[in-house]
Design a protein around this motif. Structure first.
Motif, mmCIF file in Angstrom:
data_model
loop_
_atom_site.group_PDB
_atom_site.id
_atom_site.type_symbol
_atom_site.label_atom_id
_atom_site.label_comp_id
_atom_site.label_asym_id
_atom_site.label_seq_id
_atom_site.Cartn_x
_atom_site.Cartn_y
_atom_site.Cartn_z
ATOM 1 N N MET A 1 55.771 34.108 26.945
ATOM 2 C CA MET A 1 55.668 34.047 28.638
ATOM 3 C C MET A 1 54.224 33.695 28.548
ATOM 4 O O MET A 1 53.355 34.544 27.900
ATOM 5 C CB MET A 1 55.996 35.368 28.916
ATOM 6 C CG MET A 1 55.674 35.458 30.685
ATOM 7 S SD MET A 1 56.256 37.025 31.186
ATOM 8 C CE MET A 1 55.413 36.932 32.682
ATOM 9 N N GLY A 2 54.088 32.819 29.197
ATOM 10 C CA GLY A 2 52.356 32.067 29.438
ATOM 11 C C GLY A 2 51.756 32.858 30.397
ATOM 12 O O GLY A 2 52.380 33.125 31.436
ATOM 13 N N SER A 3 50.428 32.940 30.409
ATOM 14 C CA SER A 3 49.768 33.512 31.593
ATOM 15 C C SER A 3 49.332 32.303 32.406
ATOM 16 O O SER A 3 49.216 31.168 32.122
ATOM 17 C CB SER A 3 48.513 34.161 31.054
ATOM 18 O OG SER A 3 47.723 33.332 30.473
ATOM 19 N N GLN A 4 49.148 32.561 33.668
ATOM 20 C CA GLN A 4 48.794 31.382 34.740
ATOM 21 C C GLN A 4 47.446 31.741 35.207
ATOM 22 O O GLN A 4 47.109 32.844 35.545
ATOM 23 C CB GLN A 4 49.734 31.525 35.888
ATOM 24 C CG GLN A 4 49.504 30.432 36.957
ATOM 25 C CD GLN A 4 50.528 30.598 38.247
ATOM 26 O OE1 GLN A 4 51.397 31.153 38.039
ATOM 27 N NE2 GLN A 4 50.144 29.749 39.081
ATOM 28 N N ALA A 5 46.630 30.706 34.965
ATOM 29 C CA ALA A 5 45.372 30.842 35.699
ATOM 30 C C ALA A 5 45.231 30.547 37.112
ATOM 31 O O ALA A 5 45.792 29.972 37.611
ATOM 32 C CB ALA A 5 44.276 29.691 34.812
ATOM 33 N N THR A 6 44.128 31.544 37.624
ATOM 34 C CA THR A 6 44.076 31.416 39.129
ATOM 35 C C THR A 6 42.488 31.305 39.221
ATOM 36 O O THR A 6 41.513 32.141 38.693
ATOM 37 C CB THR A 6 44.407 32.823 39.912
ATOM 38 O OG1 THR A 6 45.853 32.846 39.598
ATOM 39 C CG2 THR A 6 44.134 32.656 41.265
ATOM 40 N N ILE A 7 41.944 30.442 40.231
ATOM 41 C CA ILE A 7 40.705 30.148 40.402
ATOM 42 C C ILE A 7 40.467 30.994 41.637
ATOM 43 O O ILE A 7 41.058 30.675 42.772
ATOM 44 C CB ILE A 7 40.275 28.698 40.497
ATOM 45 C CG1 ILE A 7 40.513 28.002 38.964
ATOM 46 C CG2 ILE A 7 38.891 28.549 40.916
ATOM 47 C CD1 ILE A 7 40.254 26.628 39.237
ATOM 48 N N ILE A 8 39.447 31.746 41.547
ATOM 49 C CA ILE A 8 38.905 32.590 42.713
ATOM 50 C C ILE A 8 37.497 32.322 42.777
ATOM 51 O O ILE A 8 36.617 32.564 42.129
ATOM 52 C CB ILE A 8 39.114 33.988 42.597
ATOM 53 C CG1 ILE A 8 40.577 34.501 42.236
ATOM 54 C CG2 ILE A 8 38.603 34.832 43.744
ATOM 55 C CD1 ILE A 8 40.702 35.890 41.805
ATOM 56 N N GLU A 9 36.988 31.620 44.055
ATOM 57 C CA GLU A 9 35.565 31.484 44.415
ATOM 58 C C GLU A 9 35.162 32.637 45.116
ATOM 59 O O GLU A 9 35.690 33.116 46.138
ATOM 60 C CB GLU A 9 35.294 30.092 45.054
ATOM 61 C CG GLU A 9 35.648 29.006 44.066
ATOM 62 C CD GLU A 9 35.200 27.642 44.797
ATOM 63 O OE1 GLU A 9 34.236 27.676 45.465
ATOM 64 O OE2 GLU A 9 35.809 26.818 44.349
ATOM 65 N N SER A 10 34.076 33.249 44.799
ATOM 66 C CA SER A 10 33.487 34.625 45.288
ATOM 67 C C SER A 10 31.800 34.478 45.113
ATOM 68 O O SER A 10 31.367 33.978 44.129
ATOM 69 C CB SER A 10 34.296 35.665 44.966
ATOM 70 O OG SER A 10 33.646 36.771 45.579
ATOM 71 N N THR A 11 31.435 35.547 45.769
ATOM 72 C CA THR A 11 29.891 35.966 45.513
ATOM 73 C C THR A 11 29.990 37.026 44.273
ATOM 74 O O THR A 11 31.105 37.749 44.241
ATOM 75 C CB THR A 11 29.272 36.381 46.550
ATOM 76 O OG1 THR A 11 29.745 37.637 46.806
ATOM 77 C CG2 THR A 11 29.224 35.297 47.673
ATOM 78 N N ALA A 12 29.038 37.123 43.462
ATOM 79 C CA ALA A 12 28.951 38.155 42.081
ATOM 80 C C ALA A 12 29.133 39.481 42.839
ATOM 81 O O ALA A 12 29.832 40.253 42.326
ATOM 82 C CB ALA A 12 27.752 37.935 41.724
ATOM 83 N N GLY A 13 28.598 39.685 44.117
ATOM 84 C CA GLY A 13 28.678 41.131 44.479
ATOM 85 C C GLY A 13 30.265 41.498 45.164
ATOM 86 O O GLY A 13 30.449 42.365 45.533
ATOM 87 N N GLN A 14 30.907 40.454 45.296
ATOM 88 C CA GLN A 14 32.288 40.524 45.946
ATOM 89 C C GLN A 14 33.460 40.397 44.950
ATOM 90 O O GLN A 14 34.778 40.547 45.221
ATOM 91 C CB GLN A 14 32.211 39.620 46.955
ATOM 92 C CG GLN A 14 31.694 39.959 48.246
ATOM 93 C CD GLN A 14 31.967 41.079 48.788
ATOM 94 O OE1 GLN A 14 33.112 41.749 49.198
ATOM 95 N NE2 GLN A 14 30.655 41.865 49.376
ATOM 96 N N VAL A 15 32.945 40.160 43.508
ATOM 97 C CA VAL A 15 34.148 39.901 42.673
ATOM 98 C C VAL A 15 35.183 41.202 42.713
ATOM 99 O O VAL A 15 36.464 40.894 42.682
ATOM 100 C CB VAL A 15 33.521 39.599 41.155
ATOM 101 C CG1 VAL A 15 34.576 39.589 40.329
ATOM 102 C CG2 VAL A 15 33.014 38.279 41.199
#
Length: 77
Positions: A1-15
């Motif tokens: 089972m492979g993993s799926q990458a998700t891109i999340i754009e956020s500020t460092a303080g909100q990760v």
């Protein structure tokens, strides 16, 4: 089972808040890629990492810069 990458754009303080909002548990392993958009000199951070990895001293760097200057000076008008 492979993993799926998700891109999340956020500020460092909100990760952490963004991961929690998505239901990702604190003990879950994640990989964070940092891409700063306010870097004044692109590539400087990567170049510095290479210098450190090569174990170059400040004297080594100064010597390399002076050598490069001597190589290009005859080409100047």
């Amino acid at each position: 089972m492979g993993s799926q990458a998700t891109i999340i754009e956020s500020t460092a303080g909100q990760v952490a808040a963004e991961l929690a909002r998505r239901g990702i548990l604190p003990q879950t392993h994640v990989t964070v890629t940092i891409e700063q958009d306010d870097e004044l000199i692109p590539g400087r951070r990567e170049a510095r990492m290479r210098v450190v990895a090569a174990r170059l001293t400040d004297d080594d760097i100064d010597r390399l810069i002076k050598q490069a200057q001597r190589e290009v000076e005859p080409l100047l008008p």
